[in-house]
Design a protein around this motif. Structure first.
Motif, mmCIF file in Angstrom:
data_model
loop_
_atom_site.group_PDB
_atom_site.id
_atom_site.type_symbol
_atom_site.label_atom_id
_atom_site.label_comp_id
_atom_site.label_asym_id
_atom_site.label_seq_id
_atom_site.Cartn_x
_atom_site.Cartn_y
_atom_site.Cartn_z
ATOM 1 N N ILE A 5 35.507 44.625 -5.004
ATOM 2 C CA ILE A 5 36.238 45.025 -6.219
ATOM 3 C C ILE A 5 36.890 43.800 -6.850
ATOM 4 N N GLY A 6 37.529 42.976 -6.026
ATOM 5 C CA GLY A 6 38.179 41.761 -6.529
ATOM 6 C C GLY A 6 37.184 40.785 -7.127
ATOM 7 N N ILE A 7 36.044 40.608 -6.461
ATOM 8 C CA ILE A 7 35.015 39.715 -6.990
ATOM 9 C C ILE A 7 34.490 40.245 -8.320
ATOM 10 N N GLY A 8 34.251 41.547 -8.398
ATOM 11 C CA GLY A 8 33.765 42.148 -9.644
ATOM 12 C C GLY A 8 34.753 41.974 -10.784
ATOM 13 N N LEU A 9 36.031 42.189 -10.513
ATOM 14 C CA LEU A 9 37.039 42.001 -11.559
ATOM 15 C C LEU A 9 37.166 40.536 -11.953
ATOM 16 N N GLY A 10 36.983 39.648 -10.985
ATOM 17 C CA GLY A 10 36.990 38.216 -11.297
ATOM 18 C C GLY A 10 35.837 37.835 -12.220
ATOM 19 N N ILE A 11 34.672 38.428 -11.977
ATOM 20 C CA ILE A 11 33.514 38.171 -12.841
ATOM 21 C C ILE A 11 33.776 38.680 -14.254
ATOM 22 N N VAL A 12 34.450 39.812 -14.366
ATOM 23 C CA VAL A 12 34.787 40.346 -15.695
ATOM 24 C C VAL A 12 35.732 39.395 -16.430
ATOM 25 N N VAL A 13 36.693 38.828 -15.720
ATOM 26 C CA VAL A 13 37.607 37.855 -16.337
ATOM 27 C C VAL A 13 36.822 36.626 -16.795
ATOM 28 N N VAL A 14 35.875 36.176 -15.977
ATOM 29 C CA VAL A 14 35.035 35.039 -16.362
ATOM 30 C C VAL A 14 34.248 35.372 -17.627
ATOM 31 N N SER A 15 33.781 36.613 -17.755
ATOM 32 C CA SER A 15 33.026 36.989 -18.958
ATOM 33 C C SER A 15 33.880 36.873 -20.214
ATOM 34 N N VAL A 16 35.151 37.222 -20.109
ATOM 35 C CA VAL A 16 36.057 37.096 -21.263
ATOM 36 C C VAL A 16 36.216 35.625 -21.640
ATOM 37 N N LEU A 17 36.411 34.771 -20.645
ATOM 38 C CA LEU A 17 36.602 33.345 -20.918
ATOM 39 C C LEU A 17 35.336 32.695 -21.489
ATOM 40 N N VAL A 18 34.176 33.064 -20.958
ATOM 41 C CA VAL A 18 32.913 32.520 -21.468
ATOM 42 C C VAL A 18 32.680 32.974 -22.905
ATOM 43 N N THR A 19 32.938 34.241 -23.196
ATOM 44 C CA THR A 19 32.768 34.750 -24.553
ATOM 45 C C THR A 19 33.700 34.034 -25.518
ATOM 46 N N TRP A 20 34.933 33.829 -25.105
ATOM 47 C CA TRP A 20 35.912 33.142 -25.952
ATOM 48 C C TRP A 20 35.464 31.706 -26.208
ATOM 49 N N ALA A 21 35.026 31.000 -25.169
ATOM 50 C CA ALA A 21 34.574 29.615 -25.332
ATOM 51 C C ALA A 21 33.363 29.535 -26.267
ATOM 52 N N LEU A 22 32.416 30.442 -26.108
ATOM 53 C CA LEU A 22 31.249 30.453 -26.988
ATOM 54 C C LEU A 22 31.640 30.771 -28.428
ATOM 55 N N HIS A 23 32.584 31.662 -28.612
ATOM 56 C CA HIS A 23 33.062 31.999 -29.957
ATOM 57 C C HIS A 23 33.683 30.774 -30.619
ATOM 58 N N LEU A 24 34.503 30.043 -29.870
ATOM 59 C CA LEU A 24 35.172 28.880 -30.439
ATOM 60 C C LEU A 24 34.205 27.734 -30.745
ATOM 61 N N THR A 25 33.067 27.684 -30.052
ATOM 62 C CA THR A 25 32.088 26.638 -30.326
ATOM 63 C C THR A 25 31.095 27.027 -31.411
ATOM 64 N N GLY A 26 31.248 28.200 -31.995
ATOM 65 C CA GLY A 26 30.427 28.598 -33.127
ATOM 66 C C GLY A 26 29.337 29.600 -32.809
#
Length: 122
Positions: free
Chosen positions: A40-61
């Motif tokens: 459960i913890g690993i899965g929630l950690g992966i979800v947090v990583v998805s938010v950060l990756v999406t944000w980084a990709l958004h900021l790079t265009g």
């Protein structure tokens, strides 16, 4: 069809974030079914990583602003040229410090000695 189109989320950033979040949700779901706090913890950690990756990709265009876009910006693999300056009304851009006017306020500096003199004189 009109000259503008609404297609929020149809971007590289949106689909990448969706894919990573799906994997994270699946891992967390397996953790719930197997009663494994670790999964459960690993899965929630992966979800947090998805938010950060999406944000980084958004900021790079690779993510686009909400609302209407010109026909040239309809393609999923077209980078957004206005990402560097930030998008109006975009929470992700505001969190990164983009997309809003910076207000610099000027204050008059009063030395402490003159402040004390004016307090005792009155």
């Amino acid at each position: 069809m009109s000259a503008h189109q609404y297609d929020e989320g149809h971007t590289v950033a949106g689909w990448t974030g969706f894919g990573i979040a799906t994997v994270g949700s699946t891992v967390a779901g397996v953790g719930v079914c197997t009663v494994s706090a670790l999964l459960i913890g690993i899965g929630l950690g992966i979800v947090v990583v998805s938010v950060l990756v999406t944000w980084a990709l958004h900021l790079t265009g690779w993510g686009k602003p909400p609302g209407r876009r010109d026909r040239a910006q309809w393609g999923m693999r077209v980078r957004d040229p206005s990402a560097r300056a930030g998008h109006a009304g975009c929470v992700g851009c505001r969190l990164a410090g983009r997309g809003r006017a910076r207000v610099v306020e000027e204050y008059a500096v009063v030395p402490r000695e003159s402040a004390r003199v004016s307090e005792t004189a009155g």
